[in-house]
Write a protein that holds these residues in place. Structure first.
Motif, mmCIF file in Angstrom:
data_model
loop_
_atom_site.group_PDB
_atom_site.id
_atom_site.type_symbol
_atom_site.label_atom_id
_atom_site.label_comp_id
_atom_site.label_asym_id
_atom_site.label_seq_id
_atom_site.Cartn_x
_atom_site.Cartn_y
_atom_site.Cartn_z
ATOM 1 N N THR A 177 63.402 106.717 -7.958
ATOM 2 C CA THR A 177 62.534 106.747 -9.126
ATOM 3 C C THR A 177 62.876 107.992 -9.936
ATOM 4 O O THR A 177 63.137 109.050 -9.359
ATOM 5 C CB THR A 177 61.049 106.788 -8.703
ATOM 6 N N SER A 229 62.856 101.096 -16.859
ATOM 7 C CA SER A 229 64.010 100.718 -16.032
ATOM 8 C C SER A 229 63.916 101.331 -14.646
ATOM 9 O O SER A 229 63.334 102.407 -14.464
ATOM 10 C CB SER A 229 65.310 101.164 -16.702
ATOM 11 N N ARG A 230 64.505 100.646 -13.689
ATOM 12 C CA ARG A 230 64.592 101.155 -12.325
ATOM 13 C C ARG A 230 66.027 101.559 -12.024
ATOM 14 O O ARG A 230 66.976 100.876 -12.399
ATOM 15 C CB ARG A 230 64.163 100.081 -11.325
ATOM 16 N N SER A 231 66.173 102.668 -11.355
ATOM 17 C CA SER A 231 67.498 103.120 -10.972
ATOM 18 C C SER A 231 67.987 102.370 -9.736
ATOM 19 O O SER A 231 67.191 101.768 -9.009
ATOM 20 C CB SER A 231 67.469 104.619 -10.692
ATOM 21 N N SER A 262 65.878 112.733 -10.392
ATOM 22 C CA SER A 262 65.108 111.898 -9.476
ATOM 23 C C SER A 262 63.725 112.512 -9.266
ATOM 24 O O SER A 262 63.537 113.726 -9.424
ATOM 25 C CB SER A 262 65.825 111.767 -8.133
ATOM 26 N N GLU A 320 64.806 103.649 -2.500
ATOM 27 C CA GLU A 320 64.778 103.397 -3.938
ATOM 28 C C GLU A 320 64.702 104.729 -4.680
ATOM 29 O O GLU A 320 64.071 105.673 -4.204
ATOM 30 C CB GLU A 320 63.564 102.542 -4.307
#
Length: 311
Positions: A176, A277-279, A255, A174
């Motif tokens: 962030t 929001s999440r990337s 990032s 993931e």
């Protein structure tokens, strides 16, 4: 009239490509002939055959010898690419025969560079003789290089492609995001920073329609803020950091992994801005059903392990 591709392929020889490269390097038939252990008449005949193959002269005579014309520069550039690819081919064959796969070409987007370097470090400890080529680019460009066979794999996102079914992909980590700025930025010492606080500052961002840029635009929209004007757009981490160093009023979105690396070296500071929001996660991407050399599989395993360790 330019000959057909089949005609060029059937008539062109690898040794002729070596002659073209030598002619550019030496600037004369005599110099190129000596470099390749040919006679001058033999080199002259070979050059004539090459120009006949391509249906155009490739060099012009000057007071200093032979100089490539526009077509010549083009042909020589591809001659060097083919020569390099053959060198890579030999290197990979040697590696496969020794049991590890001699060379891997891997692409990476900016935010995943720390993840990839962790994986390469681990692989280098296991197979110190393996060569790795790293290409940092956007997801779209990396997928294009995979399509063309120039990359064995890439850490990027297939969501930018209109044909994601052409790839095999595995989610590896993931992403962030963090907002960073020069250590001398006016907001650098605040314990809490709101998005509206940085809205008035000039931003270093990815270009439009890229995932990180879309996320930032969504953050501003959801906060009821006007998206900053007069942006500085780049996909280069090095360019981003240099801009922040030169101008203490700039801010940038990167990032968390990139931010941690830079802050650890005192280059920048992470601003305490909370993003809702999440990337999109990083994907490890290869061509669908493409044969994978042992070295590629080894690096892929290391990338998965690095992603799991960082989770």
């Amino acid at each position: 009239m330019t000959p057909s591709l089949n005609s060029i392929v059937s008539r062109l020889h690898v040794k002729q490509l070596r002659l073209l490269i030598a002619l550019e390097e030496r600037g004369s038939l005599l110099g190129a002939a000596k470099q390749l252990a040919l006679t001058q008449p033999g080199a002259s005949k070979a050059l004539h055959e090459i120009e006949t193959t391509f249906g155009a002269p490739l060099f012009v005579r000057t007071n200093r010898g032979l100089a490539p014309n526009a077509v010549g520069h083009c042909v020589i550039r591809y001659a060097r690419l083919i020569h390099t690819d053959l060198a890579h081919l030999r290197e990979e064959i040697v590696g496969i025969m020794r049991g590890y796969g001699g060379r891997v070409s891997v692409g990476v987007i900016m935010g995943a560079v720390p993840l990839l370097t962790d994986a390469i470090t681990a692989v280098s400890e296991r197979q110190p003789e393996m060569s790795v080529e790293i290409v940092e680019e956007t997801s779209a460009s990396l997928l294009g290089l995979i399509d063309a066979g120039r990359l064995d794999l890439a850490i990027c996102r297939t969501s930018v492609s209109q044909t994601p079914y052409l790839y095999d992909s595995v989610l590896v980590k993931e992403e962030t995001l963090a907002v960073i700025a020069n250590v001398a930025h006016p907001l650098a010492k605040r314990k809490r920073v709101m998005l509206k606080d940085v809205a008035q500052h000039r931003w270093v961002v990815y270009r439009a329609n890229m995932p990180m840029r879309i996320l930032l635009e969504r953050e501003f929209h959801d906060a009821g803020l006007r998206f900053p004007a007069h942006l500085l757009e780049t996909t280069s981490a090095f360019a981003t950091l240099n801009l922040l160093q030169k101008n203490p009023s700039l801010v940038a979105l990167v990032s968390v992994d990139v931010a941690r690396f830079c802050t650890a070296h005192g280059v920048v500071r992470t601003l305490p801005v909370t993003l809702a929001s999440r990337s999109e996660p990083y994907e490890m991407v290869t061509r669908r059903d493409a044969p994978l050399a042992p070295g590629v599989r080894l690096l892929m395993q290391a990338i998965v392990e690095a992603g799991s360790a960082a989770a």
